[in-house]
Design a protein around this motif. Structure first.
Motif, PDB file in Angstrom:
ATOM      1  N   ALA A  19       5.906   3.619   6.590  1.00 57.17           N
ATOM      2  CA  ALA A  19       4.539   3.188   6.302  1.00 57.17           C
ATOM      3  C   ALA A  19       3.556   3.739   7.332  1.00 57.17           C
ATOM      4  CB  ALA A  19       4.461   1.660   6.263  1.00 57.17           C
ATOM      5  N   ALA A  35      -0.067   9.293   2.076  1.00 53.57           N
ATOM      6  CA  ALA A  35      -0.804   8.034   1.981  1.00 53.57           C
ATOM      7  C   ALA A  35      -1.112   7.685   0.529  1.00 53.57           C
ATOM      8  CB  ALA A  35      -2.087   8.104   2.805  1.00 53.57           C
ATOM      9  N   LYS A  36      -1.551   8.677  -0.245  1.00 54.06           N
ATOM     10  CA  LYS A  36      -1.908   8.410  -1.645  1.00 54.06           C
ATOM     11  C   LYS A  36      -0.676   8.221  -2.525  1.00 54.06           C
ATOM     12  CE  LYS A  36      -6.392  10.526  -1.555  1.00 54.06           C
ATOM     13  NZ  LYS A  36      -6.699  11.634  -0.700  1.00 54.06           N
ATOM     14  N   THR A  37       0.304   9.092  -2.375  1.00 58.79           N
ATOM     15  CA  THR A  37       1.479   9.057  -3.233  1.00 58.79           C
ATOM     16  C   THR A  37       2.282   7.775  -3.057  1.00 58.79           C
ATOM     17  OG1 THR A  37       1.611  11.466  -3.168  1.00 58.79           O
ATOM     18  CG2 THR A  37       3.596  10.296  -3.849  1.00 58.79           C
ATOM     19  N   PHE A  38       2.430   7.344  -1.823  1.00 62.55           N
ATOM     20  CA  PHE A  38       3.264   6.180  -1.539  1.00 62.55           C
ATOM     21  C   PHE A  38       2.447   4.929  -1.194  1.00 62.55           C
ATOM     22  CE2 PHE A  38       5.873   9.933  -0.674  1.00 62.55           C
ATOM     23  CZ  PHE A  38       6.934   9.679  -1.535  1.00 62.55           C
ATOM     24  N   HIS A  39       1.148   4.987  -1.479  1.00 59.79           N
ATOM     25  CA  HIS A  39       0.253   3.840  -1.251  1.00 59.79           C
ATOM     26  C   HIS A  39       0.346   3.344   0.196  1.00 59.79           C
ATOM     27  CE1 HIS A  39      -0.315   3.902  -5.541  1.00 59.79           C
ATOM     28  NE2 HIS A  39       0.984   3.818  -5.702  1.00 59.79           N
ATOM     29  N   LEU A  40       0.184   4.284   1.125  1.00 64.87           N
ATOM     30  CA  LEU A  40       0.286   3.974   2.546  1.00 64.87           C
ATOM     31  C   LEU A  40      -1.068   4.038   3.243  1.00 64.87           C
ATOM     32  CD1 LEU A  40       3.508   6.058   3.328  1.00 64.87           C
ATOM     33  CD2 LEU A  40       3.358   3.610   2.823  1.00 64.87           C
ATOM     34  N   GLN A  41      -2.153   3.934   2.465  1.00 69.70           N
ATOM     35  CA  GLN A  41      -3.484   3.955   3.074  1.00 69.70           C
ATOM     36  C   GLN A  41      -3.635   2.746   3.987  1.00 69.70           C
ATOM     37  OE1 GLN A  41      -3.061   4.138  -0.366  1.00 69.70           O
ATOM     38  NE2 GLN A  41      -4.385   5.708  -1.186  1.00 69.70           N
ATOM     39  N   SER A  42      -4.372   2.960   5.074  1.00 70.70           N
ATOM     40  CA  SER A  42      -4.610   1.866   6.011  1.00 70.70           C
ATOM     41  C   SER A  42      -6.016   2.003   6.580  1.00 70.70           C
ATOM     42  CB  SER A  42      -3.584   1.905   7.151  1.00 70.70           C
ATOM     43  OG  SER A  42      -3.788   3.043   7.956  1.00 70.70           O
ATOM     44  N   TRP A  85      -1.526  13.291   1.299  1.00 71.50           N
ATOM     45  CA  TRP A  85      -0.614  13.223   0.156  1.00 71.50           C
ATOM     46  C   TRP A  85       0.338  12.041   0.293  1.00 71.50           C
ATOM     47  CZ3 TRP A  85       4.747  13.738  -0.169  1.00 71.50           C
ATOM     48  CH2 TRP A  85       5.258  13.789  -1.467  1.00 71.50           C
TER      49      TRP A  85
END
Length: 182
Positions: free
Chosen positions: A7, A54-61, A52
């Motif tokens: 993450a 962050a977006k692909t695996f929904h890891l934005q923070s 990529w």
């Protein structure tokens, strides 16, 4: 534990880009063009990779939302200023790029001081501008590293970076004016 590490991966990659920037600039100053080019390519690829992931695996923070543009601006401004100081790029182009970022930062600060916070979201024009800025810097560094300068390509990229930088600044200025209207 592994999921927590994964993450954090986009932010770790972004921090790596921040750490690489002084090394890249040091190599430019020392005219170690091959090393500067190689590290710059790694930094440029890391910019695409962290986004990529962050977006692909929904890891934005929230941290990533601050670190990523900071790392981008640190790299772009540093490389353009150092290439301009060394006579490898027109000084006016570095000034234009720094001025655009100062305009955006100034607008955010003014809005904040006036208690009208303005959240900057990367606009499509900004993403294209950053990509073309990275390509131009890579072309200049590669030309120095391998002793091959392609004047027509460099001229076209310089014109593109200038036009996109002005267009992007105009978009952000327009959005800011709309936000600040009574």
């Amino acid at each position: 534990m592994a999921s927590r590490w994964f993450a954090s991966l986009p932010n770790l990659i972004t921090i790596g880009r921040l750490v690489l920037t002084p090394a890249i600039i040091g190599f430019v100053i020392d005219e170690k063009w091959g090393a500067a080019f190689a590290l710059f390519v790694v930094a440029g690829v890391s910019d695409a990779l962290d986004g990529w992931l962050a977006k692909t695996f929904h890891l934005q923070s929230d941290l990533g939302a601050v670190l990523d543009p900071l790392a981008d601006k640190t790299l772009i401004i540093s490389i353009y200023v150092s290439l301009a100081v060394g006579g490898n790029l027109p000084a006016w182009l570095a000034i234009l790029i720094v001025s655009r970022d100062a305009l955006i930062l100034g607008g955010v600060l003014v809005a904040w001081f006036l208690a009208r916070p303005f959240k900057i979201r990367p606009h499509f024009s900004s993403k294209i501008t950053t990509a073309v800025q990275i390509v131009l810097a890579a072309v200049i560094l590669a030309g120095q590293a391998f002793g091959v300068r392609i004047g027509a390509l460099e001229d076209a990229l310089i014109a593109s970076v200038a036009a996109l930088t002005i267009a992007s600044a105009s978009v952000y200025l327009w959005l800011w004016v709309q936000h600040m209207r009574p």
